[in-house]
Structures are given as C-alpha cells and as structure tokens.
Design a protein around this motif. Structure first.
Motif, PDB file in Angstrom:
ATOM      1  N   ASP A 197       0.823  -1.209   0.000  1.00  0.00           N
ATOM      2  CA  ASP A 197       0.000   0.000   0.000  1.00  0.00           C
ATOM      3  C   ASP A 197       0.859   1.262   0.000  1.00  0.00           C
ATOM      4  OD1 ASP A 197       0.934  -0.376   2.567  1.00  0.00           O
ATOM      5  OD2 ASP A 197      -1.038  -0.853   3.400  1.00  0.00           O
ATOM      6  N   ALA A 198       2.173   1.084  -0.152  1.00  0.00           N
ATOM      7  CA  ALA A 198       3.046   2.266  -0.204  1.00  0.00           C
ATOM      8  C   ALA A 198       2.711   3.117  -1.415  1.00  0.00           C
ATOM      9  CB  ALA A 198       4.514   1.834  -0.273  1.00  0.00           C
ATOM     10  N   GLN A 199       2.984   4.397  -1.301  1.00  0.00           N
ATOM     11  CA  GLN A 199       2.836   5.306  -2.435  1.00  0.00           C
ATOM     12  C   GLN A 199       4.199   5.461  -3.088  1.00  0.00           C
ATOM     13  OE1 GLN A 199      -0.267   8.382  -3.074  1.00  0.00           O
ATOM     14  NE2 GLN A 199       1.209   9.532  -1.860  1.00  0.00           N
ATOM     15  N   VAL A 200       4.287   5.062  -4.336  1.00  0.00           N
ATOM     16  CA  VAL A 200       5.573   5.138  -5.029  1.00  0.00           C
ATOM     17  C   VAL A 200       5.280   5.176  -6.525  1.00  0.00           C
ATOM     18  CG1 VAL A 200       5.768   2.618  -4.763  1.00  0.00           C
ATOM     19  CG2 VAL A 200       7.769   3.933  -5.475  1.00  0.00           C
ATOM     20  N   ASP A 201       6.008   6.029  -7.203  1.00  0.00           N
ATOM     21  CA  ASP A 201       5.833   6.160  -8.646  1.00  0.00           C
ATOM     22  C   ASP A 201       6.264   4.858  -9.346  1.00  0.00           C
ATOM     23  OD1 ASP A 201       5.477   7.972 -11.041  1.00  0.00           O
ATOM     24  OD2 ASP A 201       7.526   7.222 -11.344  1.00  0.00           O
ATOM     25  N   GLY A 202       5.560   4.502 -10.437  1.00  0.00           N
ATOM     26  CA  GLY A 202       5.821   3.245 -11.134  1.00  0.00           C
ATOM     27  C   GLY A 202       7.257   3.091 -11.597  1.00  0.00           C
ATOM     28  N   SER A 203       7.854   4.162 -12.121  1.00  0.00           N
ATOM     29  CA  SER A 203       9.212   4.017 -12.638  1.00  0.00           C
ATOM     30  C   SER A 203      10.216   3.881 -11.497  1.00  0.00           C
ATOM     31  CB  SER A 203       9.565   5.199 -13.550  1.00  0.00           C
ATOM     32  OG  SER A 203       9.477   6.390 -12.821  1.00  0.00           O
ATOM     33  N   VAL A 204       9.931   4.539 -10.368  1.00  0.00           N
ATOM     34  CA  VAL A 204      10.790   4.365  -9.190  1.00  0.00           C
ATOM     35  C   VAL A 204      10.684   2.922  -8.699  1.00  0.00           C
ATOM     36  CG1 VAL A 204      11.167   5.083  -6.795  1.00  0.00           C
ATOM     37  CG2 VAL A 204      10.572   6.792  -8.541  1.00  0.00           C
ATOM     38  N   LEU A 205       9.442   2.419  -8.669  1.00  0.00           N
ATOM     39  CA  LEU A 205       9.209   1.039  -8.226  1.00  0.00           C
ATOM     40  C   LEU A 205       9.938   0.045  -9.131  1.00  0.00           C
ATOM     41  CD1 LEU A 205       7.564  -0.636  -6.133  1.00  0.00           C
ATOM     42  CD2 LEU A 205       5.737  -0.756  -7.840  1.00  0.00           C
ATOM     43  N   GLN A 206       9.864   0.312 -10.450  1.00  0.00           N
ATOM     44  CA  GLN A 206      10.538  -0.569 -11.411  1.00  0.00           C
ATOM     45  C   GLN A 206      12.041  -0.618 -11.146  1.00  0.00           C
ATOM     46  OE1 GLN A 206       9.048  -2.479 -14.054  1.00  0.00           O
ATOM     47  NE2 GLN A 206      11.079  -3.402 -13.907  1.00  0.00           N
ATOM     48  N   HIS A 207      12.625   0.531 -10.895  1.00  0.00           N
ATOM     49  CA  HIS A 207      14.057   0.588 -10.617  1.00  0.00           C
ATOM     50  C   HIS A 207      14.400  -0.225  -9.372  1.00  0.00           C
ATOM     51  CE1 HIS A 207      18.102   2.182 -10.251  1.00  0.00           C
ATOM     52  NE2 HIS A 207      17.825   2.388  -8.973  1.00  0.00           N
TER      53      HIS A 207
END
Lengths: 402, 402
Positions: A197-207
């Motif tokens: 449920d964390a808030q994190v941008d998709g590209s940051v998450l991908q990295h």
C-alpha cells in the motif's frame, strides 16, 4: 544504504496491504487442488515487473509485460496453474487477451490495467470454458487462498508480510511466489508477486524491483533451467498515504530494504522447496573483484550438480567447490582461495586444511548448509541460494508428463 | 572436406600403432584395480594437446602442457588414477617434476620429452613412495592394460583403433580415454590419448587436434562440471613413413577424418558411460545461424537436467527441449523451430504436433536417444552428446569421499 534497526522493518503475520483483495479456487485444471485465482487493488496501483529472458516468452508473460511497460499501472491479475500457455502460438495469445478482457469486465476497468500469469505444462492450450465458468466464482477476500492457487509441485506456499513506517505512515508489503515444480510436467515456471500500500511512482518502483531481483530471484537455482513463464510483479496502490518515495531519502531506503527482505525471503523459500530438495544451500562469496564475479561464483557453486549431490550425501567434498570456482571466468588469485562449510574452515590459500570430518558431516545433516568462499581478489560480495540434488529430484522429473 | 568411402578409413581390432608400447599395473593407489601405467614411443613423437580451461589447472596438466608447447615433441607419459594431484601447491608441482625425471631416467631420454597425467581426488598429494616402487614394474607391452589403469568409476575402458592408407602407407590411430567417474571422489577428470604412427609435424597435428576437439570432446557433457585435470594428448611418431601431412592434400583430409572418427568415438563412449547413465543422448541441430549457435544449442539440450531426467523417465517432454533452446542466446526464428525424438516429429513451427505417445515412449526405452532440432535460422549445424540423469548418478555422487 543505511543499516536498519529491527524495529524499522518487521515481519508480521500474513495479511494483505490496504485495498488488496484476492481469491483462489479449484476449477478443474488440476485434479483436486486450487488452480485458479485473482488478485486486485481497489484503486489502480503503480506496477513493476521483471520477466524471463527465455526467447520463448509465454503469452501471459508477454501480455503482462506489455501492460506494465505502457505506463507502470496495473489493477488486477488473473492467475492459473497447470497450463503455462507457452508455445501456444496465435491461439494462446488470443486466449490471454480473452482472459484479460473477461477480468476487465468483471472489475469494470480498462483492459490495459489487467495482467495475466500462468504456470504449468508447456505447449497445451488453456481450457477457456473452465476459465470462463470459473471467473464468476472468484470473490474479493482477504484470505491467502490465491497463494495456493499458483502452486504446482511445490510442497508449501511461499509467503511473507512485512511492515515498516514511512514518515509516520504504516506500510505493509506482502509477497507470494510459486517455485520449481509442476503437476504436468515440472517446469520451473517461477512466479512471484509483491503487493504494497506504499505510495511510489511506477518508474521508481521498477528501478527498485529490478535492482533487488538481481540479488534475490536471479541468484537462486534449482536445476539451471530458465523457464518461459518466469515473472515477478510488484503492485503499489498508495493507500498508506505516505509521501511518494524519492531516491536518496530515508523513506526510500527503508522501503527498499523492506522490498529486498520480501524478495530475498521468497527466493530462499523457493530454493528450500526446490524439487526433491532436503536442504537449502546458501553460498556467500567475499572479497570478489566485482559484484558480478561474486554473484557468478556463488551461483555456480549452488548450481553445480556435483556440489549439490555431495551436500545431499553430507559430504564435505571441497574439491568440487574449488573446481567449480575455477571453471568460472571470475578474477581469481588462484593461490589464495579460502572455503568453509557451516563455519568450519576446509581450505586456506587453495590448500586442504585438516578438519574433523565427523563434525563437518554432522553439520551437513542440518536443513541449511552455508558455504563461505573468500576470493581475496577485491572487496565485492555475492550471494546465491539453491538446494541439494536428490533421488527425489530425479523421480519427480522422470515421471511421464501425460 | 571430401566425403570418404568406408574403405579409406576402417575401424579395426584394438592394436598399438608401430613403435608404441605401454603397460598398466596395480600399485596400491586404488584398492585392487589397475591404477598406474605408462605409454611411450620408441622414437620421439610429434605431440599436440588440449587442456582444461579450469583456472585451477592441476600440476600434471600444467607440466604436460608446458612440455608439449615447447616444441610439440613428446616420447613418454606416466599415468595414474585415484589421486588427481590438483590443488596441491608447490609440493604437488615438485612431485609432478619428480615423476617426469624418474620416467626420463627409465627411458634414458631428456625430461622435456616426458609428460604426466593424473586423475582422481582433488587436494591430496601423490604417494610418491608407491610411485617410486611401481616404476620398475612397468614393462613395454603391446597389451591394452594402460587403458584400464586410467579408469575411476568408469564401467568400461574407452578405446578405438582405426587404419587408413596415406600415399600407400598404412597408418594406424589408436585412442583411449577415461570418463566421468571416480573412486575418491568422483571428479569428471577426463583424460584422452591418441597415438599414431603417421608422420605429421607437431604444429600441424596441434591444429588438427584443436579443431577436432571443438566438435567432439568439447561437445560432451555429463554434469556440466569442468575439472582441473582434463586433457587430450595426441602423439604421432612417424614410423608409418608416409609423406609428412600438409593442409590441402588428400592425405591430410583422410588423416583428419580418421582423427575425427577416433575423437568422436571416444567422446561418445565417455558420454554413454557417464556416471549412472543408462542411455547415450545425441542432439543434432540443423539450420543454425552459425556453427557456434548450433553447438551451443545442442550442448544446452544434452546438458539440461530436466531434459536428462525426462529421458531417464522415457518421457517425450519437448517443452523442456524448447525451453532450453530459448534460454540460449542463439539466433532463433521463434515461430519456426522443429523438434523430433528418435525420428518422430514432435514440434513443427514451434507448435505441438499430434504424435503416438506410446510409440515415442517405446523408442525412448532404447540405449540411444537422438534429438533432432531444426532452427530454420541459417545453414550451420551442431552436435553434442550426453547421457540421462538417473538415481544412480545421485547415488554415486552423494557417497562420502573419505
């Protein structure tokens, strides 16, 4: 990366993060066990994935990869075991698209927010009638049933839930995976899923995912075969309401370590439950010239059939370990390699040490074997996990697939 | 290369080429079996060798390589099984030099004309007293005893003798090898030796050997482990008195094909007698983009644990074969791969064909299994040999090494 105190990241009882629902049921793909499930977030989630490098990528893997790569958003996944939908041509691709459309209709969202994942027999088409009939039976639960629905020859589901606090907001990460096994026919079609449920941008998450998969899922081996369906997908729906994660902040480091904990736990659970395995084997390489060298050497050792069979036989046969090290192209100081098993030094400066064989043999009877290798060639490290090679591995994989 | 008619190269009963003598005896390195031997030519022979790429090259391998590389001349070899003299440091190197000196004294030749070869347990020193006492017992015989003295867990010696005529001179090539096995502790310390009375310059012989080893010994696998002692040595003493071989001549082509026949026969005999093996597995790849692609794909297939276990189980599990192909980096047309087992087509254009499973399963019960793969990506080919993965492989390699 800062070292965290244990109270910053805690392993907790299995639970789904806020806003995630799932279910797992039996629809007749397997004889009696759960074989079909779903997983979704009540709001669209940032999504990241890593996928098999096998050139024959299965239809569901290709479809999910395409969806995630569009804008790193996903809301739901349809999952099945028993049939991998791999090497199934145009028909297989259309079946994956059909599954996507059906789940989009059920959730009333755009198909681009839906992924699919399959594991099982290569070359067979999905029985679409069973899937169509099964879909209405899926309900939004908070149970762990879906973690059973993806299993094949796995002995146990692989799950972990951890919690951490990000700027005062409680964040949960829950992962599950299926390992090496099958009903029909035992392909190591590895699947891993992490929800948060964390808030994190998709590209940051991908990295973060790609970086952590390199040192976790990519460092396990059961039999050296890379399947057509392997995939690890991470969904973050932001309902914990933490400030969105940015590299270089304490929150980022905490979440990254929590993600690493989830991924390495699932990876180790897969290795320990490898087909026929009786033991988890961990290899820690220190003083490697580069991280790549360290990881290569660690993975070569846990992947060697001769080392794996020796560990099954509780045999401290270090000659096979040093021979495996020498067969890699890692930079070596060939006169200065040290080897220990379960903390007992066996080799120093590439030469045999006297050791109490009965004592080493006794420690090799435990359910976890740790091999430490010091290369004296630099200051990088590497780690890998595998399992022993047993009669049961041969038995499981020799049985007829039809 | 011209295609030869069968009467140009003939397989004959085991016999040594003119001027070669050998012996194999028991000196106490193994419990009761032959463990020590020699092989020599009555005149210095042109010599060529290929050696393990393992970074921990054993002392005897390093010494023999150094001798051959000096001027491609060798006259005698001292051989032992049971102790590999690998990872034995300065003491191991001095022991190899001592063996060389002892044999040079016995043959009354310069030590630079002597090589040594060992196979067996890694990390243990050679018992030099046994070797010193054993040396006077070696006599110059024409028997095949030396082909037994290099064995470890091998079930049978691997030998072949072929004859051909070069410009009217009868030439004999005789090869022998030891395969994957051990007494103590089962390292695949592969050794191969080819003797011939052909007249050929050492550097020409080296070129021919290296080229042929690439497509023979380097294309077999039992367990994917490259040992520290692997070596193939070829000696040509010129006593057949043929005009010395030159590239581009018919004699060269005939001899080259005879050498290829010897090496590929020994390689296949090693694969068929792999530890625990019940079946020889041959993979033929056609229409590969490059020779390297073809060889890589063929070797990956015969090396896959999942494929090997399926073949032990007589299971036509082509999903594992196509997945193995996809896991390589060979250039593929992923929609156009064909697979057949023992001549029965299973896959066309990467999709399942209907086939009579009982019929395929029956052919997989034979002692040889042939997998044909058509990549439709070019006009190169590749070939590799291996064996099935059996309970007995695990048993042999799980037993305690002391």
């Amino acid at each position: 990366m800062q070292v965290l105190t244990s109270n910053q990241i805690q392993t907790v009882a299995f639970q789904w993060p806020a806003g995630f629902y799932s279910d797992g049921i039996h629809i007749g793909l397997r004889k009696a066990k759960k074989d079909f499930g779903w997983l979704f977030s009540k709001v669209p989630a940032a999504a990241a994935g890593t996928y098999t490098t096998n050139q024959f990528q299965a239809a569901p893997t290709k479809l999910t990869k395409t969806m995630i790569n569009q804008d790193h958003q996903l809301q739901g996944l349809l999952l099945n075991s028993a049939v991998a939908n791999s090497c199934t041509g145009q028909q297989g691709w259309e079946n994956a698209l059909q599954e996507q459309q059906w789940l989009a209709n059920k959730l009333a969202v755009d198909p681009s927010l839906i992924g699919v994942a399959s594991t099982g027999l290569i070359g067979a088409q999905l029985p679409m009638d069973l899937i169509k009939n099964g879909l209405p039976q899926l309900t939004p639960t908070k149970s762990d049933a879906v973690t059973y629905a993806v299993l094949t020859t796995d002995q146990h589901p692989k799950t972990i839930s951890v919690q951490c606090e990000l700027s005062g907001h409680l964040v949960t990460l829950t992962g599950f995976a299926k390992g090496s096994g099958m009903i029909h026919p035992k392909m190591a079609t590895m699947l891993g899923f992490v929800t948060t449920d964390a808030q994190v941008d998709g590209s940051v998450l991908q990295h973060m995912l790609s970086d952590n998969v390199d040192s976790t899922f990519n460092q396990i081996t059961v039999d050296g075969d890379t399947s057509t369906n392997d995939m690890v997908v991470t969904l973050a729906n932001g309902l914990a309401d933490n400030p969105s994660l940015t590299a270089g902040t304490p929150d980022y480091d905490i979440f990254n370590q929590a993600l690493h904990l989830v991924l390495s736990s699932l990876a180790k659970q897969i290795a320990a439950d490898g087909e026929g395995a009786t033991k988890l084997v961990e290899c820690n390489v220190t003083q490697a010239a580069t991280r790549m060298d360290g990881q290569q050497v660690a993975k070569a050792i846990v992947g060697s059939n001769l080392v794996k069979a020796a560990i099954f036989g509780e045999d401290p046969n270090w000659g096979r370990i040093i021979s495996t090290i020498g067969a890699t192209d890692a930079e070596l100081d060939i006169d200065h390699v040290d080897i220990a098993m379960n903390g007992i030094p066996l080799v120093a400066d590439s030469l045999a040490l006297p050791f109490d064989e009965a004592a080493v043999k006794a420690t090799l009877g435990q359910s976890q074997v740790v091999i430490d290798v010091d290369l004296h060639a630099g200051d990088a490290t590497g780690q890998a996990w595998g399992c022993d090679l047993t009669y049961n591995y041969v038995k499981i994989n020799a049985s007829y697939h039809t």
